[in-house]
Design an enzyme around this catalytic site. Structure first.
Site, PDB file in Angstrom:
ATOM      1  N   CYS A  32      -4.388  -1.158  -2.082  1.00  0.00           N
ATOM      2  CA  CYS A  32      -4.514   0.289  -2.262  1.00  0.00           C
ATOM      3  C   CYS A  32      -5.390   0.501  -3.493  1.00  0.00           C
ATOM      4  CB  CYS A  32      -3.128   0.894  -2.482  1.00  0.00           C
ATOM      5  SG  CYS A  32      -3.135   2.649  -2.882  1.00  0.00           S
ATOM      6  N   ASN A  33      -6.494   1.214  -3.322  1.00  0.00           N
ATOM      7  CA  ASN A  33      -7.403   1.450  -4.456  1.00  0.00           C
ATOM      8  C   ASN A  33      -6.733   2.284  -5.531  1.00  0.00           C
ATOM      9  OD1 ASN A  33     -10.523   0.762  -3.581  1.00  0.00           O
ATOM     10  ND2 ASN A  33      -9.209   1.175  -1.841  1.00  0.00           N
TER      11      ASN A  33
ATOM     12  N   ASP B 193       0.870  -1.181   0.000  1.00  0.00           N
ATOM     13  CA  ASP B 193       0.000   0.000   0.000  1.00  0.00           C
ATOM     14  C   ASP B 193       0.911   1.237   0.000  1.00  0.00           C
ATOM     15  OD1 ASP B 193      -2.325   1.661   0.264  1.00  0.00           O
ATOM     16  OD2 ASP B 193      -1.972   1.816   2.413  1.00  0.00           O
ATOM     17  N   SER B 194       0.295   2.402  -0.242  1.00  0.00           N
ATOM     18  CA  SER B 194       1.068   3.640  -0.144  1.00  0.00           C
ATOM     19  C   SER B 194       1.505   3.891   1.296  1.00  0.00           C
ATOM     20  CB  SER B 194       0.208   4.819  -0.613  1.00  0.00           C
ATOM     21  OG  SER B 194      -0.935   4.923   0.221  1.00  0.00           O
TER      22      SER B 194
ATOM     23  N   TYR C 288      -0.422   8.479  -2.357  1.00  0.00           N
ATOM     24  CA  TYR C 288      -0.310   8.268  -3.808  1.00  0.00           C
ATOM     25  C   TYR C 288      -1.347   9.126  -4.558  1.00  0.00           C
ATOM     26  CZ  TYR C 288       2.710   4.033  -3.704  1.00  0.00           C
ATOM     27  OH  TYR C 288       3.739   3.140  -3.569  1.00  0.00           O
TER      28      TYR C 288
ATOM     29  N   CYS D 269     -11.067   3.531   0.067  1.00  0.00           N
ATOM     30  CA  CYS D 269      -9.623   3.703   0.283  1.00  0.00           C
ATOM     31  C   CYS D 269      -9.278   2.850   1.493  1.00  0.00           C
ATOM     32  CB  CYS D 269      -9.306   5.174   0.547  1.00  0.00           C
ATOM     33  SG  CYS D 269      -7.629   5.455   1.184  1.00  0.00           S
ATOM     34  N   THR D 270      -8.178   2.131   1.417  1.00  0.00           N
ATOM     35  CA  THR D 270      -7.893   1.158   2.476  1.00  0.00           C
ATOM     36  C   THR D 270      -7.471   1.817   3.797  1.00  0.00           C
ATOM     37  OG1 THR D 270      -5.639   0.873   1.607  1.00  0.00           O
ATOM     38  CG2 THR D 270      -7.320  -0.691   0.865  1.00  0.00           C
TER      39      THR D 270
HETATM   40  N1  DGL Z   1      -4.707   3.287   0.828  1.00  0.00           N
HETATM   41  C1  DGL Z   1      -4.681   4.052  -0.383  1.00  0.00           C
HETATM   42  C2  DGL Z   1      -5.944   3.747  -1.225  1.00  0.00           C
HETATM   43  O1  DGL Z   1      -6.638   2.781  -0.955  1.00  0.00           O
HETATM   44  C3  DGL Z   1      -4.420   5.453  -0.001  1.00  0.00           C
HETATM   45  C4  DGL Z   1      -4.376   6.404  -1.104  1.00  0.00           C
HETATM   46  C5  DGL Z   1      -3.252   7.354  -1.131  1.00  0.00           C
HETATM   47  O2  DGL Z   1      -2.125   7.008  -0.785  1.00  0.00           O
HETATM   48  O3  DGL Z   1      -3.547   8.474  -1.553  1.00  0.00           O
HETATM   49  O4  DGL Z   1      -6.259   4.412  -2.188  1.00  0.00           O
END
Ligand code: DGL
Length: 257
Positions: free
Chosen positions: A71-72, A8-9, A40, A181-182
């Protein structure tokens, strides 16, 4: 049992790891949080692609038999290109519009996600396909990722930040809120408190992580990964290795939650 890579980010994907471990407790896990580059959502496609490829190479070099893009935003940008390049199964995230559209009583569903996810063609296609006859209202969870990355999951600051993005959806009549978003499931208790205190009873939140965990099991079975023939030998069943590109304190705190 298999070695599963999860990325994930930042720490948000831990909400997915938690669900996967419930159904696959004997697999071993390598979780990579790219928290030096989080969020991200505001980065370019090229940057996200490059980060996803180098993180997946690292996970593969450490023996991952399958990778979950928890991460979506990264899923929307990178999963097709990862699938083309690497010969392991990838499972990604998608906002749960379909079950929300099927379950709404009010005919209005709310989607909370990053700007990157809400503008991605993957999400727009899915919305077109599954939201017939249902009104979909969307809002970016402004500041949600940053709160979670700081480990702020309750209190006045979290309540104020969450209310600012959640209330517009509730005011439009949404009775189901999709957590797209996770990171957001970590703020679900705050959002539930807001609903209860402001009289929005019966509002439900949908987190796609349990469905992703079920999909992962299906994919592993289809590919014969981790089956009794020992295709993938897992060195330490049940182990979790946490890796990150940035500080570890909040990552470890959220992992312990
Ligand atoms: N957990 C990421 C998602 O599901 C976070 C997004 C991000 O880093 O902006 O999109």
């Amino acid at each position: 049992m298999a070695v599963i890579g999860v990325m994930d980010s930042g720490s948000g994907g831990l909400s997915v790891l938690r669900e996967i471990r419930k159904v696959l407790p004997e697999a071993s896990y390598i979780y990579y949080a790219d928290n030096a580059n989080c969020p991200y959502g505001t980065k370019s496609r090229e940057f996200i692609l490059q980060r996803c490829h180098s993180i997946c190479e690292l996970l593969l070099s450490r023996g991952a038999d399958a990778i979950v893009i928890a991460c979506n935003t990264a899923t929307a940008v990178a999963i097709s290109s990862l699938r083309e390049k690497y010969d392991v199964p990838f499972v990604g995230m998608e906002p749960a519009v379909k079950p929300a559209a099927m379950g709404t009583q009010s005919g209005v569903i709310g989607v909370l996600a990053t700007a990157g996810t809400l503008s991605a063609s993957k999400y727009l296609d899915m919305k077109d396909r599954y939201s017939d006859g249902v009104e979909v209202v969307e809002h970016v969870g402004e500041g949600f990722v940053e709160l979670v990355e700081r480990g702020v999951l309750s209190g006045p600051e979290a309540e104020k930040t969450c209310a600012a993005s959640l209330m517009p959806l509730l005011e439009k009549g949404a009775d189901i809120i999709v957590l797209g978003c996770t990171h957001y499931p970590f703020l679900r208790p705050v959002m539930e408190k807001i609903c209860a205190e402001r009289g929005y009873r019966g509002v439900r939140f949908i987190d796609p992580a349990p469905a992703v965990a079920r999909r992962l099991i299906q994919v592993l079975e289809e590919k014969g990964i981790g089956d009794k023939s020992g295709v993938a030998a897992c060195p330490v069943p049940g182990s979790v290795e946490l890796l990150s590109s940035g500080p570890r304190e909040v990552l470890e705190y959220l992992y312990s939650k």
